[in-house]
Design a protein around this motif. Structure first.
Motif, PDB file in Angstrom:
ATOM      1  N   CYS A  34      -2.876  -0.035  -8.321  1.00  0.00           N
ATOM      2  CA  CYS A  34      -4.152  -0.768  -8.367  1.00  0.00           C
ATOM      3  C   CYS A  34      -5.380   0.131  -8.293  1.00  0.00           C
ATOM      4  O   CYS A  34      -6.191   0.001  -7.381  1.00  0.00           O
ATOM      5  CB  CYS A  34      -4.229  -1.752  -7.200  1.00  0.00           C
ATOM      6  SG  CYS A  34      -3.004  -3.039  -7.164  1.00  0.00           S
ATOM      7  N   ASN A  35      -5.571   1.053  -9.216  1.00  0.00           N
ATOM      8  CA  ASN A  35      -6.724   1.938  -9.149  1.00  0.00           C
ATOM      9  C   ASN A  35      -7.897   1.387  -9.950  1.00  0.00           C
ATOM     10  O   ASN A  35      -7.791   1.121 -11.138  1.00  0.00           O
ATOM     11  CB  ASN A  35      -6.350   3.344  -9.601  1.00  0.00           C
ATOM     12  CG  ASN A  35      -5.478   3.355 -10.834  1.00  0.00           C
ATOM     13  OD1 ASN A  35      -5.901   3.759 -11.910  1.00  0.00           O
ATOM     14  ND2 ASN A  35      -4.230   2.900 -10.706  1.00  0.00           N
ATOM     15  N   PHE A  48     -11.088   3.355  -6.258  1.00  0.00           N
ATOM     16  CA  PHE A  48     -10.611   2.604  -5.106  1.00  0.00           C
ATOM     17  C   PHE A  48      -9.202   2.136  -5.453  1.00  0.00           C
ATOM     18  O   PHE A  48      -9.003   1.461  -6.468  1.00  0.00           O
ATOM     19  CB  PHE A  48     -11.558   1.444  -4.804  1.00  0.00           C
ATOM     20  CG  PHE A  48     -12.923   1.933  -4.394  1.00  0.00           C
ATOM     21  CD1 PHE A  48     -13.227   2.111  -3.055  1.00  0.00           C
ATOM     22  CD2 PHE A  48     -13.875   2.257  -5.347  1.00  0.00           C
ATOM     23  CE1 PHE A  48     -14.480   2.589  -2.670  1.00  0.00           C
ATOM     24  CE2 PHE A  48     -15.129   2.743  -4.981  1.00  0.00           C
ATOM     25  CZ  PHE A  48     -15.428   2.907  -3.646  1.00  0.00           C
ATOM     26  N   SER A  50      -4.899   1.174  -4.167  1.00  0.00           N
ATOM     27  CA  SER A  50      -3.939   0.732  -3.158  1.00  0.00           C
ATOM     28  C   SER A  50      -2.911   1.829  -2.922  1.00  0.00           C
ATOM     29  O   SER A  50      -2.503   2.520  -3.861  1.00  0.00           O
ATOM     30  CB  SER A  50      -3.218  -0.536  -3.625  1.00  0.00           C
ATOM     31  OG  SER A  50      -4.118  -1.572  -3.888  1.00  0.00           O
ATOM     32  N   SER A  65       0.135  -2.452   2.451  1.00  0.00           N
ATOM     33  CA  SER A  65      -0.784  -1.714   1.582  1.00  0.00           C
ATOM     34  C   SER A  65      -2.151  -1.575   2.246  1.00  0.00           C
ATOM     35  O   SER A  65      -2.585  -2.438   3.011  1.00  0.00           O
ATOM     36  CB  SER A  65      -0.930  -2.428   0.237  1.00  0.00           C
ATOM     37  OG  SER A  65      -1.834  -1.758  -0.613  1.00  0.00           O
ATOM     38  N   ILE A  67      -6.305   0.105   1.171  1.00  0.00           N
ATOM     39  CA  ILE A  67      -7.164   0.511   0.056  1.00  0.00           C
ATOM     40  C   ILE A  67      -7.881   1.792   0.428  1.00  0.00           C
ATOM     41  O   ILE A  67      -8.546   1.871   1.476  1.00  0.00           O
ATOM     42  CB  ILE A  67      -8.158  -0.597  -0.310  1.00  0.00           C
ATOM     43  CG1 ILE A  67      -7.393  -1.828  -0.812  1.00  0.00           C
ATOM     44  CG2 ILE A  67      -9.142  -0.109  -1.377  1.00  0.00           C
ATOM     45  CD1 ILE A  67      -8.271  -3.046  -1.055  1.00  0.00           C
ATOM     46  N   THR A  84      -9.112   6.142   3.930  1.00  0.00           N
ATOM     47  CA  THR A  84      -8.874   4.706   3.833  1.00  0.00           C
ATOM     48  C   THR A  84     -10.175   3.930   3.972  1.00  0.00           C
ATOM     49  O   THR A  84     -10.983   4.213   4.864  1.00  0.00           O
ATOM     50  CB  THR A  84      -7.884   4.252   4.915  1.00  0.00           C
ATOM     51  OG1 THR A  84      -6.649   4.960   4.751  1.00  0.00           O
ATOM     52  CG2 THR A  84      -7.623   2.758   4.834  1.00  0.00           C
ATOM     53  N   CYS A  99      -3.770  -5.084   2.321  1.00  0.00           N
ATOM     54  CA  CYS A  99      -5.017  -5.046   1.552  1.00  0.00           C
ATOM     55  C   CYS A  99      -4.672  -4.415   0.209  1.00  0.00           C
ATOM     56  O   CYS A  99      -4.203  -3.271   0.158  1.00  0.00           O
ATOM     57  CB  CYS A  99      -6.096  -4.238   2.264  1.00  0.00           C
ATOM     58  SG  CYS A  99      -6.659  -4.943   3.831  1.00  0.00           S
ATOM     59  N   HIS A 100      -4.925  -5.114  -0.881  1.00  0.00           N
ATOM     60  CA  HIS A 100      -4.360  -4.731  -2.173  1.00  0.00           C
ATOM     61  C   HIS A 100      -5.290  -5.221  -3.289  1.00  0.00           C
ATOM     62  O   HIS A 100      -6.297  -5.892  -3.032  1.00  0.00           O
ATOM     63  CB  HIS A 100      -2.977  -5.384  -2.287  1.00  0.00           C
ATOM     64  CG  HIS A 100      -2.064  -4.765  -3.282  1.00  0.00           C
ATOM     65  ND1 HIS A 100      -1.646  -3.454  -3.222  1.00  0.00           N
ATOM     66  CD2 HIS A 100      -1.444  -5.288  -4.376  1.00  0.00           C
ATOM     67  CE1 HIS A 100      -0.820  -3.203  -4.228  1.00  0.00           C
ATOM     68  NE2 HIS A 100      -0.697  -4.295  -4.945  1.00  0.00           N
ATOM     69  N   PRO A 102      -7.668  -3.850  -5.328  1.00  0.00           N
ATOM     70  CA  PRO A 102      -9.112  -3.601  -5.310  1.00  0.00           C
ATOM     71  C   PRO A 102      -9.725  -3.704  -6.702  1.00  0.00           C
ATOM     72  O   PRO A 102      -9.128  -3.309  -7.703  1.00  0.00           O
ATOM     73  CB  PRO A 102      -9.210  -2.171  -4.774  1.00  0.00           C
ATOM     74  CG  PRO A 102      -7.919  -1.530  -5.181  1.00  0.00           C
ATOM     75  CD  PRO A 102      -6.897  -2.621  -5.029  1.00  0.00           C
ATOM     76  N   TYR A 115     -10.887  -7.801  -3.351  1.00  0.00           N
ATOM     77  CA  TYR A 115      -9.507  -7.390  -3.098  1.00  0.00           C
ATOM     78  C   TYR A 115      -8.681  -8.583  -2.649  1.00  0.00           C
ATOM     79  O   TYR A 115      -9.203  -9.674  -2.422  1.00  0.00           O
ATOM     80  CB  TYR A 115      -9.451  -6.271  -2.047  1.00  0.00           C
ATOM     81  CG  TYR A 115      -9.805  -6.698  -0.635  1.00  0.00           C
ATOM     82  CD1 TYR A 115      -8.810  -6.913   0.328  1.00  0.00           C
ATOM     83  CD2 TYR A 115     -11.135  -6.879  -0.249  1.00  0.00           C
ATOM     84  CE1 TYR A 115      -9.140  -7.292   1.620  1.00  0.00           C
ATOM     85  CE2 TYR A 115     -11.458  -7.260   1.037  1.00  0.00           C
ATOM     86  CZ  TYR A 115     -10.461  -7.463   1.970  1.00  0.00           C
ATOM     87  OH  TYR A 115     -10.784  -7.848   3.266  1.00  0.00           O
TER      88      TYR A 115
END
Length: 335
Positions: A34-35, A48, A50, A65, A67, A84, A99-100, A102, A115
């Protein structure tokens, strides 16, 4: 949307403009996923992303997870991880366990990091939330409550809200695109993919909400095509009056390619075309370890925009030097 039953998927101009660059942000001890990239005022690139500890294997995204943030002078790197940004807050919070997803963007001289979080390490408490900052380097103010809840029991989106992508529409409102599915379908279906993922849209007069769901949801629904066709990981943008969405195909044509669609209003979409191909189309990789079951496909497509135009495609794929996962980027040749 009318299903497109061609045996060979139509290929987009976007797919023909892709130049593979390779992997970035390979972090020992982590899966990276998830970039979401963005330029700062000086032209540097901030990502940002995961990440979770490798011992959790691939399933760690749902229950561990966090971010993190990285910076580079150019889109191709090298990147320096600053640390982080958001981590699970623990019992009592809506984002207690992960948290995933982003998705970074800028509105009104502020940065908005949308997110997904959950509270029980499972999919049924996935909710979309938001953190806000005046600088890409923080500090980030995290909202205490989700900005979009699932629908009522029995609704197409009663299971969760996830995969946010937000942009300002032509009418001045902010459109939040989100993925969801129906809990009963998820519980009763069998096979490797349960549930049927569709996309909805919610509008707000402010980027932080409150968001009101569009009455015509879902705006993207592939279920009529049969074979549980669906999509996920959508990124939405607009340029010169045309809205575009890039996503991972989950059965409209296959389960290995990306798809891209266009729209005049961001609501009604044309039939998909191929946006990108499997990993094997671009590079050769060694055989995977048995635990990498998503090996060979690109997921979570996100675009790096410059003056509103896409200049790099950021994806994620399993494998790499640590046999986990990491971003893979493409340069987009000018049109």
């Amino acid at each position: 949307m009318t299903p497109f039953f061609n045996a060979v998927p139509p290929v987009s101009v976007f797919a023909k403009r892709l130049k593979p660059i390779g992997r970035i942000l390979e972090l020992e001890g982590y899966y990276v996923w998830c970039n979401s990239p963005i330029f700062d005022a000086a032209g540097r690139v901030h990502i940002f992303f995961s990440r979770w500890r490798s011992e959790k294997r691939m399933s760690g995204w749902i229950n561990g997870s966090e971010i993190a943030h990285a910076i580079a002078d150019t889109p191709e790197g090298p990147y320096t991880v600053t640390g982080t940004i958001l981590e699970p807050r623990g019992p009592g919070f809506w984002d207690a366990t992960t948290c995933h997803n982003p998705s970074i963007t800028r509105f009104n001289n502020k940065y908005y990091l949308y997110y997904m979080g959950n509270s029980n390490g499972k999919t049924n408490t996935k909710r979309i939330g938001l953190a806000i900052a005046h600088s890409l380097n923080g500090p980030w103010q995290r909202l205490d409550h989700p900005i979009l809840e699932p629908g009522p029991e029995g609704a197409w989106d009663d299971h969760c809200t996830t995969n946010p992508s937000v942009l300002r529409h032509a009418n001045g409102q902010y459109g939040l695109y989100y993925k969801s599915w129906n809990t009963r379908d998820y519980q009763t279906q069998t096979g490797p993919v349960r549930g049927n993922r569709k996309y909805g849209l919610a509008f707000s007069r402010a980027p932080e909400g409150p968001f009101k769901k569009y009455e015509g949801n879902p705006i993207i629904d592939f279920s009529a095509r049969g074979h549980n066709a669906q999509l996920e990981d959508a990124f939405v943008w607009e340029a010169q009056g045309v809205y575009r969405i890039i996503a991972r195909d989950m059965g409209y044509y296959n389960h290995t390619d990306g798809i891209i669609m266009e729209s005049k209003n961001g609501i009604r979409w044309q039939a998909p075309k191929t946006a990108y191909y499997p990993v094997s189309h671009y590079i050769q990789q060694p055989p995977p370890p048995s635990y990498l079951t998503k090996y060979g496909r690109f997921e979570r497509p996100q675009l790096l925009l410059k003056n509103g135009k896409p200049v790099y495609l950021f994806t994620t794929t399993q494998g790499g030097i640590y046999n986990s996962s990491s971003p893979f980027i493409f340069k987009i040749d000018p049109a």
